[in-house]
Design a protein around this motif. Structure first.
Motif, PDB file in Angstrom:
ATOM      1  N   PHE A 444       0.822  -1.217   0.000  1.00 20.75           N
ATOM      2  CA  PHE A 444       0.000   0.000   0.000  1.00 20.75           C
ATOM      3  C   PHE A 444       0.858   1.270   0.000  1.00 20.75           C
ATOM      4  O   PHE A 444       0.334   2.366   0.108  1.00 20.75           O
ATOM      5  CB  PHE A 444      -0.951   0.006   1.209  1.00 20.75           C
ATOM      6  N   LYS A 445       2.183   1.104  -0.105  1.00 18.34           N
ATOM      7  CA  LYS A 445       3.056   2.284  -0.190  1.00 18.34           C
ATOM      8  C   LYS A 445       2.823   3.010  -1.516  1.00 18.34           C
ATOM      9  O   LYS A 445       2.599   2.376  -2.559  1.00 18.34           O
ATOM     10  CB  LYS A 445       4.528   1.869  -0.118  1.00 18.34           C
ATOM     11  N   LYS A 446       2.909   4.331  -1.479  1.00 19.62           N
ATOM     12  CA  LYS A 446       2.820   5.122  -2.704  1.00 19.62           C
ATOM     13  C   LYS A 446       4.131   4.987  -3.496  1.00 19.62           C
ATOM     14  O   LYS A 446       5.215   4.925  -2.908  1.00 19.62           O
ATOM     15  CB  LYS A 446       2.594   6.599  -2.376  1.00 19.62           C
ATOM     16  N   ILE A 447       4.005   4.970  -4.812  1.00 20.28           N
ATOM     17  CA  ILE A 447       5.188   4.868  -5.675  1.00 20.28           C
ATOM     18  C   ILE A 447       6.166   6.009  -5.376  1.00 20.28           C
ATOM     19  O   ILE A 447       7.388   5.822  -5.383  1.00 20.28           O
ATOM     20  CB  ILE A 447       4.783   4.906  -7.162  1.00 20.28           C
ATOM     21  N   LYS A 448       5.653   7.211  -5.057  1.00 25.09           N
ATOM     22  CA  LYS A 448       6.520   8.372  -4.883  1.00 25.09           C
ATOM     23  C   LYS A 448       7.455   8.269  -3.682  1.00 25.09           C
ATOM     24  O   LYS A 448       8.454   8.989  -3.620  1.00 25.09           O
ATOM     25  CB  LYS A 448       5.690   9.659  -4.800  1.00 25.09           C
ATOM     26  N   VAL A 449       7.160   7.398  -2.727  1.00 25.72           N
ATOM     27  CA  VAL A 449       8.035   7.284  -1.543  1.00 25.72           C
ATOM     28  C   VAL A 449       9.074   6.168  -1.710  1.00 25.72           C
ATOM     29  O   VAL A 449       9.892   5.946  -0.831  1.00 25.72           O
ATOM     30  CB  VAL A 449       7.215   7.036  -0.252  1.00 25.72           C
ATOM     31  N   LEU A 450       9.053   5.470  -2.840  1.00 28.44           N
ATOM     32  CA  LEU A 450       9.956   4.335  -3.030  1.00 28.44           C
ATOM     33  C   LEU A 450      11.348   4.795  -3.453  1.00 28.44           C
ATOM     34  O   LEU A 450      11.509   5.814  -4.118  1.00 28.44           O
ATOM     35  CB  LEU A 450       9.391   3.377  -4.089  1.00 28.44           C
ATOM     36  N   SER A 451      12.346   3.985  -3.102  1.00 28.38           N
ATOM     37  CA  SER A 451      13.714   4.226  -3.565  1.00 28.38           C
ATOM     38  C   SER A 451      13.839   3.782  -5.025  1.00 28.38           C
ATOM     39  O   SER A 451      12.925   3.148  -5.574  1.00 28.38           O
ATOM     40  CB  SER A 451      14.698   3.431  -2.710  1.00 28.38           C
ATOM     41  N   GLY A 452      14.993   4.093  -5.633  1.00 32.61           N
ATOM     42  CA  GLY A 452      15.216   3.680  -7.028  1.00 32.61           C
ATOM     43  C   GLY A 452      15.148   2.174  -7.184  1.00 32.61           C
ATOM     44  O   GLY A 452      14.569   1.655  -8.144  1.00 32.61           O
ATOM     45  N   GLY A 453      15.727   1.445  -6.219  1.00 37.75           N
ATOM     46  CA  GLY A 453      15.704  -0.019  -6.286  1.00 37.75           C
ATOM     47  C   GLY A 453      14.297  -0.572  -6.147  1.00 37.75           C
ATOM     48  O   GLY A 453      13.915  -1.529  -6.834  1.00 37.75           O
ATOM     49  N   GLU A 454      13.492   0.033  -5.259  1.00 37.55           N
ATOM     50  CA  GLU A 454      12.108  -0.435  -5.069  1.00 37.55           C
ATOM     51  C   GLU A 454      11.268  -0.163  -6.318  1.00 37.55           C
ATOM     52  O   GLU A 454      10.454  -0.999  -6.728  1.00 37.55           O
ATOM     53  CB  GLU A 454      11.508   0.254  -3.846  1.00 37.55           C
ATOM     54  N   LYS A 455      11.476   1.003  -6.943  1.00 42.03           N
ATOM     55  CA  LYS A 455      10.751   1.301  -8.191  1.00 42.03           C
ATOM     56  C   LYS A 455      11.134   0.300  -9.283  1.00 42.03           C
ATOM     57  O   LYS A 455      10.270  -0.128 -10.068  1.00 42.03           O
ATOM     58  CB  LYS A 455      11.059   2.726  -8.650  1.00 42.03           C
ATOM     59  N   SER A 456      12.425  -0.061  -9.332  1.00 47.73           N
ATOM     60  CA  SER A 456      12.870  -1.052 -10.320  1.00 47.73           C
ATOM     61  C   SER A 456      12.139  -2.373 -10.114  1.00 47.73           C
ATOM     62  O   SER A 456      11.715  -3.018 -11.081  1.00 47.73           O
ATOM     63  CB  SER A 456      14.377  -1.287 -10.195  1.00 47.73           C
ATOM     64  N   ARG A 457      11.975  -2.780  -8.853  1.00 47.83           N
ATOM     65  CA  ARG A 457      11.291  -4.045  -8.568  1.00 47.83           C
ATOM     66  C   ARG A 457       9.826  -3.991  -8.980  1.00 47.83           C
ATOM     67  O   ARG A 457       9.274  -4.964  -9.482  1.00 47.83           O
ATOM     68  CB  ARG A 457      11.433  -4.393  -7.086  1.00 47.83           C
ATOM     69  N   VAL A 458       9.175  -2.832  -8.775  1.00 47.17           N
ATOM     70  CA  VAL A 458       7.771  -2.683  -9.190  1.00 47.17           C
ATOM     71  C   VAL A 458       7.661  -2.787 -10.713  1.00 47.17           C
ATOM     72  O   VAL A 458       6.797  -3.497 -11.244  1.00 47.17           O
ATOM     73  CB  VAL A 458       7.191  -1.339  -8.708  1.00 47.17           C
ATOM     74  N   ALA A 459       8.553  -2.074 -11.426  1.00 53.42           N
ATOM     75  CA  ALA A 459       8.515  -2.093 -12.895  1.00 53.42           C
ATOM     76  C   ALA A 459       8.797  -3.503 -13.430  1.00 53.42           C
ATOM     77  O   ALA A 459       8.171  -3.937 -14.412  1.00 53.42           O
ATOM     78  CB  ALA A 459       9.518  -1.095 -13.460  1.00 53.42           C
ATOM     79  N   LEU A 460       9.717  -4.231 -12.806  1.00 51.19           N
ATOM     80  CA  LEU A 460       9.999  -5.610 -13.223  1.00 51.19           C
ATOM     81  C   LEU A 460       8.807  -6.517 -12.964  1.00 51.19           C
ATOM     82  O   LEU A 460       8.464  -7.370 -13.786  1.00 51.19           O
ATOM     83  CB  LEU A 460      11.237  -6.137 -12.491  1.00 51.19           C
ATOM     84  N   ALA A 461       8.156  -6.335 -11.819  1.00 53.67           N
ATOM     85  CA  ALA A 461       6.958  -7.127 -11.518  1.00 53.67           C
ATOM     86  C   ALA A 461       5.887  -6.881 -12.565  1.00 53.67           C
ATOM     87  O   ALA A 461       5.227  -7.817 -13.023  1.00 53.67           O
ATOM     88  CB  ALA A 461       6.442  -6.777 -10.116  1.00 53.67           C
TER      89      ALA A 461
END
Length: 651
Positions: A444-461
């Motif tokens: 439930f975290k907002k995309i805007k609070v994620l680190s670069g690595g976490e955003k990469s994991r979301v995009a890969l998913a």
């Protein structure tokens, strides 16, 4: 003492270090002893404080408790991501030469003395010049330009680049210049935070060799496992606020940690058994006056007991269930005599290549060769000269770093995946996110609070749930920690479709690729084997100094027989008929798959598996459905091959 004169630095000691962020202890009573010439790899999960420790050592952060002691002559050089913002109008050669500030100052003094000697011919001025020139020579001043050029070219710059201003380069290339400057400064302790993030494979290998022979001490934080294996001799793990030393490289650390975890888990289980026995004794005899002394003794013993922690294994095994709405034909993409250039810069010239169903291709090589351009050509988004054909039923998904910016920053992670339109249930999506280390309320975290690595994991998913049967992955391991890289490797090993990936991470390439592509002399070259086999083949080539004939990768260009219009019409008619047959067949396969799922649900029903007669009946029906599905899939494969062949005849 600076790098121009030597390294004789005494040890650096971290003593009982504690560092708190808010109420959380990032480090608590941690200690580490660094000796001259140590080559240390600092490892641990994201968020454990690896980069923070480097900043504490550098003096950027002050510890909450404890201290760091270092000798006066222990100089420190620190490469960190903050240097990405550094700008200068100087050439990159001049920026790198700033590493020799003492020698450059001597050069300025010599120039000033030579200017004075135009009017002053005294013995004093001549002696001063001789003294300055001796110092300049002792500092190897006549070789500093050659050294700077060697290092800059070693990490990927061309000779023509050396005169270009630093500000004309992208952030990643500017970071390379700062790395070159640090390497030339030769501090007694060199600290590198993710140095391979902005390097291509040849540059990574050059830096590995440089660090192995580096005369000072090195601490490096990196997610590149092979890089650590090749240039460190000690591994320090950051975990639970502590620094644990392993006397070997990363592979040694993995094996040693596994053994330590087994010992710790055995100790934990033995202690838990002892605790339970003691607690049973206390409970049983608490009320007996004759046993009161023994009971009290055991209670005190439990209170004093130093508890062994249960082992938490960081190596997650994941199970991805990929679902394709359509299977692709045999050919995924065919490039035929393709050329691509940007003005005078030629990327590809009259080259051909073919990607077939089931290929797992790693596209490797130095930056600037056109790897990302080739991915866009394969994707169909880059204009070319020549012929590009996508195969039958190919569904693509393209992952690249710019897609991180395409994420909706106001979305929660779970909502971002829901909008992919994969048709997966929320439970299925949460399972996928769990594989990428987003658990419980993390989704439930907002995309805007994620680190670069976490955003990469979301995009890969998102790429992996898209039901695509063909993936294009451009540097997918950038910004991922080791745990996330290993999860991605597992996912791609379980992926039954086709993919091509650009990567400089050799551990990743070894884990996923069954073919290696590279660009040489503006041609796409293929090695039809694993990265391990490719590197052996390449080393044999270099050792023998001969050109080894590469395995053929495309059929000879045989001139086609001219066909009549009547034959074309008959072929088109046959193709239409086969496509209609395929459509009906896919409906049958869909029906049989639904029937199979329904039977699987029945088999899981307690009222069925508890009744042997019902279960036998369902098992028989299930066996028939599986056999029918296998037969239909075989027919589907044959039909797709026929359609592909008919399409080729019409091309």
């Amino acid at each position: 003492m600076n790098g121009e004169n030597g390294y004789f630095c005494s040890m650096l000691s971290i003593n009982n270090l504690s560092y708190f962020i808010g109420g959380r202890a990032l480090y608590e009573n941690a200690s580490l002893h660094i000796k001259p010439k140590d080559k240390i790899g600092l490892v641990g999960l994201n968020g454990t404080g690896k980069s923070t420790l480097l900043k504490i050592i550098n003096g950027d952060y002050q510890p909450s408790a404890g201290d760091i002691q270092k000798a006066k002559d222990c100089t420190i050089g620190f490469l960190n991501q903050d240097l990405l913002s550094y700008q200068s109008d100087e050439s990159i050669l001049d920026v790198a030469l700033a590493a020799f500030k003492d020698t450059l100052r001597l050069q300025d003094e010599i120039d000033e003395v030579l200017h004075q000697m135009e009017t002053d011919h005294s013995e004093a001025i001549i002696n001063k010049l001789a003294r300055l020139q001796d110092q300049f020579e002792a500092n190897e001043g006549y070789t500093i330009k050659a050294k700077a050029e060697e290092v800059l070219e070693g990490i990927g710059f061309s000779t023509a680049d050396l005169k270009r201003p630093l500000r004309t380069f992208s952030g990643g290339w500017r970071m390379r210049v700062m790395l070159a400057k640090l390497l030339l400064e030769k501090p007694a302790l060199l600290m590198l935070d993710e140095p391979t993030n902005h390097l291509d494979l040849p540059s990574i290998q050059w830096v590995e060799n440089y660090l192995r022979n580096y005369e000072g001490a090195v601490i490096v934080v990196s997610h590149d496992q092979e890089f650590l294996d090749n240039c460190v001799s000690t591994t320090v793990e950051v975990s639970n606020g502590n620094l644990t030393v392993y006397a070997g490289n990363y592979s040694f650390y993995q094996e040693e940690k596994k053994e330590r975890m087994e010992i710790q888990q055995n100790a934990y289980e033995n202690q838990q058994q002892m605790i339970k026995q003691t607690e049973r004794f206390i409970e049983r005899f608490r009320a007996k006056a004759t046993k009161s002394n023994q009971v009290q003794s055991r209670i005190k013993a439990l209170d004093r007991l130093e508890r062994v922690a249960e082992v938490v294994d960081d190596n997650i095994a994941v199970n991805f269930k990929f679902k394709f709405s359509q299977k692709s034909g045999r050919d995924i993409v065919v490039l035929d005599h393709v050329s691509k250039s940007y003005g005078d810069l030629v990327i590809l010239k009259n080259t051909s290549a073919r990607i077939e169903r089931g290929d797992k291709i790693a596209l490797i090589g130095a930056n600037g060769k056109g790897k990302s351009t080739l991915l866009r050509i394969i994707d169909g988004t880059e204009p070319i000269q020549g012929k590009r054909e996508h195969g039958y039923n190919v569904i693509k998904s393209f992952y690249a770093q710019h897609q991180l910016e395409a994420l909706n920053v106001d979305n929660e992670i779970l909502d971002e995946l829901k909008q992919e339109g994969s048709g997966k249930t929320e439970i299925e999506l949460r399972n996928v996110l769990g594989c990428f280390l987003f658990t419980n309320d993390d989704v439930f975290k907002k995309i805007k609070v994620l680190s670069g690595g976490e955003k990469s994991r979301v995009a890969l998913a998102k790429a992996l749930i898209s039901e695509a049967n063909f993936l294009l992955l451009d540097e997918p391991t950038n910004h991922l920690d080791m745990q996330s890289v290993n999860i991605l490797i597992q996912a791609l090993q379980q992926y039954e479709g086709t993919f091509i990936t650009v990567s400089h991470d050799r551990h990743f390439i070894r884990g996923v690729a069954n073919k290696i592509w590279y660009i040489e002399n503006n041609q796409i070259k293929e090695y039809p084997g694993t990265y391990e086999e490719y590197t052996y083949w390449k080393s044999q080539q270099e050792a023998n100094q001969v050109t080894v004939k590469e395995p053929p990768k495309e059929k000879p260009n045989v001139k086609k027989r001219e066909i009549s219009q009547q034959e074309i019409n008959l072929t088109k008619k046959e193709l239409k008929k086969k496509e209609q047959e395929l459509e009906l067949l896919e409906e049958k396969i869909s029906t049989i798959e639904s029937r199979k799922k329904a039977l699987e649900a029945e088999m899981a029903d307690e009222s069925v598996y508890a009744d042997s007669q019902k279960l036998a009946k369902v098992n028989d029906a299930y066996a028939k459905v599986v056999a029918e599905e296998k037969s239909l899939n075989a027919t589907w494969e044959s039909l797709v091959e026929t359609i592909s062949s008919l399409q080729e005849n019409l091309a």
